[in-house]
Enzyme design. Structure first.
Site, PDB file in Angstrom:
ATOM      1  N   CYS A   1       0.839  -1.203   0.000  1.00 54.01           N
ATOM      2  CA  CYS A   1       0.000   0.000   0.000  1.00 54.01           C
ATOM      3  C   CYS A   1       0.866   1.242   0.000  1.00 54.01           C
ATOM      4  CB  CYS A   1      -0.851   0.063   1.260  1.00 54.01           C
ATOM      5  SG  CYS A   1      -1.855  -1.376   1.495  1.00 54.01           S
TER       6      CYS A   1
ATOM      7  N   ARG B   1     -10.537   1.993 -15.679  1.00 45.25           N
ATOM      8  CA  ARG B   1     -11.558   2.677 -14.893  1.00 45.25           C
ATOM      9  C   ARG B   1     -11.102   2.713 -13.444  1.00 45.25           C
ATOM     10  NH1 ARG B   1     -15.554  -0.045 -13.212  1.00 45.25           N
ATOM     11  NH2 ARG B   1     -15.544  -1.555 -14.886  1.00 45.25           N
TER      12      ARG B   1
END
Ligand code: XMP
Length: 486
Positions: A308, A403
């Protein structure tokens, strides 16, 4: 005016658990059973992450057999994800309620393809009214090289089969397998219609994995992830039809109106049919809002994961130990379990996360290097690795049809813009062999931690937990030191 909290955010390495008086004689006495959701109990508090380099059916089957649960990721078409769920539900059926069937006029090629697609070794042959006509097993067609031959010409007909009636017990089925040396026992009603199937393999597996997490019908537990847009309701429907045990609403920022609304929608559509997990959050307010909306478990963790970069990119997050401790207060009030998601590197972190208030931990990186994670082994400088990537990493996002589909807006982007939005990285992780070994090592560490704290159960662990903050020097002392490692 900007405000600052009056407490310090701590992560796992900032603390240790203080040992307590213990009456535990052996680590085997310890019970690691915990709540995954409000209604679902699992035998070890470990959940595999909903990431495309971690959990598909193979990982989920191993997780459940070991006593935990896997969350099948959502970065595939809904029908495929539902198939992955079905594979887990069928992996160890004691009684398969809807066995795969084939018509007698189908070809051997069709039968083979069906067996391969579903990973099964036999098909019941039925007429248009689901009446049993025979059985076709892999063995029947092993040496059959005429693919156009019909099923009816290769099957074992019903007249030569042993069948059972509805209500047959597992003990009775075992006796049939022992006496008749068959491997499959179809269950048919008075009219000859197929009502189920018992296989010897499933009975053997049940004995092999006594600690497995199972539903009320003896099938392995499995969860699956969904997003927060309205079209995800269709995904949820397919997953529920595949009899998933829990839906995990899986978004980077779970404390949003969209996520809260999604929890409400799923609850109002499916009611008690399925438990709903929602996240991720890092504050008690987040837990409270999601639990009030109906969530049956809340996932805690903003940015602690190994791949992350949210904290660096967005400057947002709460160190994981503090996040769990703060969220626990709300979780207890709302009677909802917490899943501590991300940042687990060692078994000691599992002990700390649970002692701090989590009911289970979610793991990505430690499982990504195993045989059971999707993807193949790659060799680099003579060493073996697997690929692990954050689901908000550049390539993971590019794989999702250009997207950006997390957060509160759907943003269609040019491929080149994706690099600005990435909040995760792609990485190599060392190949570590079987996931069972990784899980068992984590559980052994958990048992050890619990026995140091005199905790026979997960609840005791939380009650007995006292943390001590340590310094950098204390941390250094915790690691092997002043020796040359072999
Ligand atoms: P570990 O530390 O076990 O963490 O590898 C797994 C968890 O990381 C989260 N995750 C992400 N977080 N950007 C993030 O900020 C990402 O790209 C990303 N991908 C996964 C997720 O919660 C997972 O369970």
């Amino acid at each position: 005016m900007a405000d600052i909290l009056d407490y310090v955010g701590l992560s796992f390495d900032d603390v240790l658990l203080v040992p307590r008086r213990s009456s535990i004689r052996s680590r085997k006495e310890v019970i690691t059973r915990s709540r995954f959701t409000r209604r679902i109990l699992i035998n070890i508090p470990i959940v595999s992450a909903a990431m495309d380099t971690v959990t598909e059916s193979t990982m989920a089957i191993t997780m459940a057999r070991e006593g935990g649960v896997g969350v099948i990721h959502r970065f595939m078409p809904p029908f495929r994800q539902a198939e992955e769920v079905s594979k887990v539900k069928r992996a160890e059926n004691v009684i398969i309620e809807r066995p795969f069937t084939i018509r007698p006029e189908a070809t051997i090629a069709e039968a083979r393809s069906m067996m391969n697609q579903h990973g099964i070794s036999g098909l019941l042959v039925v007429d248009s009214d689901n009446r049993l006509l025979g059985i076709l097993t892999r063995r029947d067609i092993l040496f059959e090289d005429n693919d156009r031959k019909l099923v009816r010409d290769c099957m074992t007909p019903k007249s030569r089969m042993i069948v059972a009636s509805p209500g047959v017990t597992i003990e009775e089925a075992k006796e049939v397998f022992r006496r008749a040396k068959v491997e499959k026992l179809p269950i048919i009603d008075e009219d000859g219609r197929v009502k189920g199937l018992i296989t010897s393999d499933d009975i053997v597996k049940r004995g092999t994995y006594p600690n497995a997490s199972r539903d009320s019908k003896g099938r392995l537990l499995v969860a699956a992830a969904i997003g927060i847009k309205d079209q995800e309701l269709e995904r949820a429907k397919l997953l529920v039809e595949a009899e998933v045990d829990a839906l995990v609403i899986d978004v980077a920022h779970g404390h949003t109106e969209m996520c809260i609304d999604m929890v409400k929608k799923i609850k109002s559509i499916f009611g008690d049919q399925v438990d709903v997990v929602a996240g991720n959050v890092a504050t008690p307010e987040g837990v409270e809002d999601l639990a009030a909306a109906g969530a049956d478990a809340v996932k805690v963790g903003i940015g602690p994961g190994s791949v992350c970069t949210t904290r660096v990119v967005a400057g947002v997050g709460v160190p994981q130990l503090t996040a769990i401790m703060k969220c626990k207060e709300a979780a207890e009030r709302m009677d909802v379990p917490i899943i501590a998601d991300g940042g687990i590197r060692e078994s000691g972190d599992v002990v700390k996360a649970i002692a701090a208030g989590a009911s289970t931990v979610m793991i990505g990186r430690l499982l990504a290097g195993t045989d059971e994670s999707p993807g193949t082994i790659v060799v680099k400088n003579g060493r073996r690795y697997k690929i692990y990537r954050g689901m908000a990493s550049l390539y993971a996002m590019l794989g999702r049809e250009f997207r950006l589909d997390e957060g509160d807006a759907e943003v269609f982007l040019d491929a080149s813009e994706y690099s600005y939005y990435a909040e995760g990285v792609e990485a190599y992780v060392s190949y570590t062999g079987s996931a069972s070994d990784v899980i068992r090592r984590l559980v052994a560490g958990l048992r050890s931690g619990m026995s140091y704290l005199g905790a026979r159960t997960i609840d005791d662990l939380r009650k007995n937990a006292v943390f001590i903050r340590i310094t950098q020097l204390g941390y250094r002392e915790s690691l092997p030191h002043d020796v040359e490692m072999m």
